[in-house]
Design a protein around this motif. Structure first.
Motif: not given
Ligand SMILES: Cc1cc2nc3c(=O)[nH]c(=O)nc-3n(C[C@H](O)[C@H](O)[C@H](O)COP(=O)(O)OP(=O)(O)OC[C@H]3O[C@@H](n4cnc5c(N)ncnc54)[C@H](O)[C@@H]3O)c2cc1C
Length: 398
Positions: A9-13, A30-33, A40-45, A99-101, A123-125, A283-285, A295-298
């Protein structure tokens, strides 16, 4: 029985769950957090990600957090300095680095407001499968007995270490090894605009974020990881001094570090198969590239919309669900190929001759510099900018 279950449940979910719920579908997210939790992200959009937030009615909430608007950028490679900014995109004329928070709770709250059922700390197991098809999840909170939930599609938006990807055996079909590591922290007392400079085998990125803080990040090649970690603070400040000496002076005069350093070795760049019977990855998955281009978040945001459109075609019975989701993955790949290659290449921190030559042109030609910023912002296709005819034109202009 849900129409969709989204894991992560972050920027993709959160956006894909929100968009499906807004269209009337029953969604479990659902999200485990539990938010707010940093990651861990430097969060530029980028502007194309911010334009997605604007389409969804969420940009005002982001701006209202007081995150500073960025309207001027400097990107440099060695002594080639490119000053400028992209054209407005869908009316979005500034960028932000929340900030991601701050960002992730806005997205999660929007999903809740749309009617998504949200379970945090969950947490999905296990995935539930029947006849080779994913039909649900098993999981729960802490030591609670696991529950089973079923849906027509399970979407893994659970990050680069994706549980869903592992459970379905989604293979990586394109990969470029990661080249670097990053360390970053936050300072007060700095007055800077956005600056990202690649020096000799090292890079510094600086941009403002919430709470009057400035993020500073450094990147170095992976083989320097062990040496760097012997004294993170001294080595960090040395990189800043080498690469952006004017900012190093500010740090020495008035900067105060407010948070601990965060460091990570980047995962490899990859594309992972992102569709199969009853499941999708988002998303990153499913797709990750070196964060140097921010560009990961966007991408996660715009691909959430792309996936929601395709899942809806299946849920509404316009075409088979799996076929629609396969098309989502193909379109994602087609739209990101150039950005993937570019990020992996500059993530090496030493540009190949043709790219170094392009940077020399960008430093002296405002029109091409504008095009470059438009590519990063999502207003111009990388395939067009890097097309051999355009490259020849650029190189012939000096
Ligand atoms: C150092 C660093 C700097 C970055 N800087 C930038 C930037 O400046 N700009 C940018 O656009 N992108 C940046 N990125 C990339 C960006 O952080 C990712 O592309 C983005 O977070 C992907 O989002 P997501 O929602 O796919 O995954 P995530 O943000 O990784 O979220 C995944 C979520 O899934 C949950 N989860 C995992 N497993 C389970 C489970 N089994 N059950 C329940 N929940 C689960 C986790 O708790 C988490 O909350 C950076 C990445 C890094 C590592």
């Amino acid at each position: 029985m849900y129409d969709a279950i989204v894991v992560g449940a972050r920027c993709a979910g959160s956006p894909v769950a929100m968009l499906l719920a807004r269209r009337g579908y029953r969604v479990l997210l659902v999200d485990k957090v539990t938010q707010p939790t940093d990651t861990v992200s430097t969060h530029y959009l980028q502007q194309y990600g911010l334009a997605a937030l604007q389409r969804w009615g969420l940009l005002d909430a982001l701006v209202a957090t007081g995150v500073p608007a960025i309207t001027r950028m400097t990107v440099s490679y060695l002594d080639n300095r490119i000053d400028g900014f992209a054209d407005p995109l869908d009316g979005v004329a500034a960028t932000y680095a929340p900030r991601r928070t701050v960002l992730d709770p806005i997205l999660l709250d929007a999903a809740k407001a749309a009617g998504v059922e949200v379970r945090e700390g969950y947490t999905v197991r296990e995935l539930v499968t029947e006849d080779g098809r994913v039909v649900g999840i098993r999981g729960g909170r802490g030591a609670e007995a696991p529950t089973e939930e079923r849906a027509r599609i399970v979407i893994g938006a659970d990050g680069s270490q994706s549980f869903v990807a592992k459970a379905v055996g989604a293979e990586i079909y394109k990969t470029i090894p990661a080249a670097s590591f990053v360390y970053y922290s936050y300072w007060t007392g700095l007055d800077t605009h956005f600056h990202s400079r690649i020096g000799v085998d090292q890079q510094v990125g600086v941009w403002p974020t919430n709470g009057g803080r400035t993020l500073m990040a450094i990147m170095k090649p992976l083989d320097r990881w062990a040496e760097f970690r012997t004294d993170v603070e001294a080595n960090f400040l040395q990189v800043v001094k080498d690469v952006v000496p004017d900012i190093a002076e500010q740090v020495a005069d008035s900067g105060e570090r407010q948070e601990r350093f965060t460091g990570i070795r980047y995962p490899d760049n990859y594309y992972r198969r992102s569709h199969g019977p009853g499941w999708a990855l988002l998303g990153d998955a499913g797709y990750h590239k070196d964060p140097i281009t921010g560009q990961g978040i966007s991408d996660a945001l715009v691909h959430a919309e792309l996936l929601a459109d395709h899942v809806e075609q299946g849920l509404a019975g316009q075409r088979p669900l799996d076929e629609a989701v396969a098309e989502y993955a193909a379109v994602r790949d087609e739209r990101t190929g150039s950005a993937f290659e570019f990020a992996a290449t500059i993530g090496e921190l030493r540009l190949p001759a043709h790219l170094a030559a392009i940077f020399q042109v960008l430093a002296v030609n405002e029109t091409y510099a504008k095009d470059f910023y438009n590519v990063i912002a999502g207003a111009m296709r990388g395939e067009d900018f890097f097309h051999p005819d355009n490259v020849a034109k650029m190189l012939g202009s000096v």
